[in-house]
Scaffold this active site. Structure first.
Site, short mmCIF file in Angstrom:
data_model
loop_
_atom_site.label_atom_id
_atom_site.label_comp_id
_atom_site.label_asym_id
_atom_site.label_seq_id
_atom_site.Cartn_x
_atom_site.Cartn_y
_atom_site.Cartn_z
N ASP A 130 0.82 -1.21 0.00
CA ASP A 130 0.00 0.00 0.00
C ASP A 130 0.86 1.27 0.00
O ASP A 130 0.38 2.34 0.38
CB ASP A 130 -0.91 0.02 1.24
CG ASP A 130 -2.19 -0.77 1.03
OD1 ASP A 130 -2.40 -1.25 -0.10
OD2 ASP A 130 -2.97 -0.92 1.99
N ASP A 283 -6.80 -7.38 14.05
CA ASP A 283 -6.36 -8.70 14.46
C ASP A 283 -7.13 -9.19 15.68
O ASP A 283 -7.61 -10.33 15.72
CB ASP A 283 -4.86 -8.69 14.75
CG ASP A 283 -4.41 -7.46 15.54
OD1 ASP A 283 -5.29 -6.72 16.06
OD2 ASP A 283 -3.20 -7.23 15.65
#
Length: 585
Positions: A130, A283
């Site tokens: 990214d 996460d």
């Protein structure tokens, strides 16, 4: 002379009026409020104490009586001796490496992933870049092409936007057709370098135990000895891995996924609803949702993955904001979902809500800041309110001692760690409230800056010496300096009028808040004893505790140290062989 006398008289009158107002307000208003604050803080401290004591007792019992994971669960080594079957008995594994302008570390992580001991036709490596810097993007793509030319199945993936940040990149990566045959996905952040046998040691748990969704490895830090800042971080994170993760895995088969250094069953990710970007802890979000579906997690303390700690104060603050704000925000969004869930039992719900979220992610930050940096200093100004010695000294000492079990080699740094953690508790408490209230910065995501091994490799050419910048950082932290002034006033009042000796602690805390508030660059020094050498090596490093750009960081040309599993300090003769191998054509 007349004017001077008039000024002195006026000042005396103002001081007298302030004193009268203080006495008028203190008894009916301030004393009851402060006493109530003391009681609330003592309750929170007891909650944290019971939690730490529980964790300490359980970890001792686990180490003494409980079998290791490969004995508790079915585990068999991967068999690659059958030439007729070949690699067919190896499941197809996807390796995802999310990146964002990782100029210093991209070769290390890509090289480590490509060196994993797994049949190349059963391994898919996906670099999810990214990056916004076109130069870095070209460098990463070139590195991927170089490994692809050697026969590795490695793909360079980019997106038009950074929507969802890391969660968005991971989610997008799972949508490609070439990963549909993959059963498992392992995630490594850009600074992580797994050992070649990582997959062979972890995947058998998933193959032979269909109820297991996640196998998490332990982080080890290649730059833990770089400076006092990294040593402080190592102490906190070692407790997390040595105690918290181990206890969660052994008692409830649940813990928070650390976002990297772990391998997931893709079916579990899909059943849990996939990656979500509603918080900055995607996460933990996925782990909680998968656990509520009945999936189990396994933590392997001896499955270690090398990584890098933030070595600058600025990067560390951004990381801690994300790690404190995200869990609080997730707790706000998921607490009722956990309560209403019918697939897990009451005790697991209690553990997740009370122990995992409320005490560790919220109470721990708040009691550290409010009690030791606000309430306790205020009692010096209001002697009518007393804090029992067990709450001010004994229990905090026990909690601190329990926190040090993960890093016994740094026990001599406990005093510095306490002062440092109190300062960071202010920053974490602010972030916690932002997450709970879902304020403006609740979804702020700043990628942690990584410096890689180029700063330490003596074989690299030394950059031109730069002129030393200003003594203080480029941004003053006014809130930290404000607390330093408040604490200084409380300590001074105790010296002049009080009967307690808390001013010693308060003045030391003043110094720590001042250092943090001014961003003083050359303050922390580290002296590292080497147990296996005659005498001691002294490694003194100027640390920019820093508010300065990466380009101004000093090159550290010193002996490289690493820590073994017993906590003994030794010279690392490898000097990151993985990095060198990944750079060889």
């Amino acid at each position: 002379m007349g004017d001077v006398s008039t000024i002195q008289a006026t000042a005396s009158d103002i001081a007298g009026q302030i004193g009268m107002m203080w006495e008028v307000l203190k008894a009916p208003l301030l004393v009851p409020l402060l006493r109530a604050a003391v009681y609330i803080c003592l309750v929170m401290e007891l909650m944290l104490f019971v939690e730490r004591l529980y964790m300490g007792v359980v970890i001792v019992l686990v180490k003494i009586f409980m079998k290791k994971p490969d004995k508790r669960y079915k585990w068999e080594p991967m068999n690659d001796d059958d030439l007729e079957i070949g690699s067919a008995n190896f499941p197809k594994v996807l390796v995802q490496i999310p990146m964002f302008n990782e100029k210093e570390v991209y070769k290390i992580s890509i090289g480590a992933a490509c060196n994993l001991s797994w049949p190349s036709d059963r391994l898919v490596i996906q670099v999810l870049d990214d990056s916004t810097d076109p130069i870095v993007k070209d460098m990463v793509e070139t590195e991927c092409l170089r490994w692809a030319s050697k026969g590795l199945n490695i793909t360079y993936q980019i997106r038009e936007t950074r929507g969802g940040y890391k969660a968005g990149a991971l989610k997008e990566g799972l949508k490609h057709n070439y990963v549909k045959d993959c059963e498992y996905v392992v995630i490594f952040d850009a600074d992580f370098r797994p050992e070649p046998d990582f997959l062979r040691r972890s995947i058998p748990f998933l193959i032979h135990n269909p109820e297991i969704a996640l196998v998490q490895g332990r982080w080890r830090f290649v730059n833990a000895n770089e400076c006092l800042l990294t040593r402080m971080q190592e102490m906190s994170l070692d407790y997390h891995f040595t105690v918290e993760q181990e206890v969660g895995s052994s008692t409830h088969a649940f813990f928070g996924f650390n976002g990297t250094g772990g391998i997931w069953r893709i079916a579990a990710i899909n059943e849990a609803g996939g990656w979500k970007d509603r918080t900055t802890v995607e996460d933990m979000d996925l782990a909680v949702r998968a656990s509520l579906k009945g999936w189990k997690f396994v933590y392997l303390g001896d499955l270690q993955v090398k990584s890098e700690l933030p070595s600058t104060f600025k990067a560390f603050r951004f990381q801690q904001h994300r790690w404190s704000c995200g869990p609080a925000n997730l707790f706000r969004k998921m607490v009722m979902e956990i309560v209403r869930n019918k697939r897990v039992n009451f005790w697991k719900k209690f553990y997740v809500i009370y122990s995992f979220f409320f005490v560790r992610k919220i109470i721990a930050h708040m009691v550290t800041f409010f009690f030791f940096c606000v309430v306790l200093p205020l009692t010096l100004l209001v002697p009518e309110v007393e804090v029992p010695i067990w709450g001010a000294i004994y229990i905090p000492c026990i909690i601190t001692t329990l926190n040090s079990v993960g890093t016994p080699r740094s026990i001599h740094l406990l005093f510095y760690w306490i002062l440092f953690e109190n300062v960071m508790a202010f920053h974490r408490t602010k972030a916690t409230f932002i997450g709970l209230l879902e304020a403006k910065r609740a979804n702020e995501w700043v990628v942690t800056e990584k410096l890689g091994d180029t700063m330490k490799n003596k074989d690299k050419p030394k950059p031109a010496k730069k002129a030393r910048g200003p003594l203080f950082g480029d941004r003053i932290l006014r809130q930290e300096l404000g607390f330093a002034a408040f604490l200084f006033f409380c300590g001074l009042y105790d010296v002049l009028y009080g009967k307690r000796v808390y001013f010693v602690y308060v003045f030391l805390q003043v110094i720590t808040f001042t250092i943090a508030g001014l961003g003083y660059k050359y303050m922390l020094y580290e002296v590292l004893p080497c147990n296996n050498l005659d005498g001691y090596f002294k490694k003194i490093i100027h640390v920019k505790a820093e508010r300065t750009p990466n380009s101004e960081l000093q090159t550290l040309n010193s002996v490289e140290f690493s820590s073994d599993s017993e906590g003994e300090v030794k010279i690392d003769e490898k000097l990151n062989i993985e990095a060198e191998n990944s750079q060889m054509d």
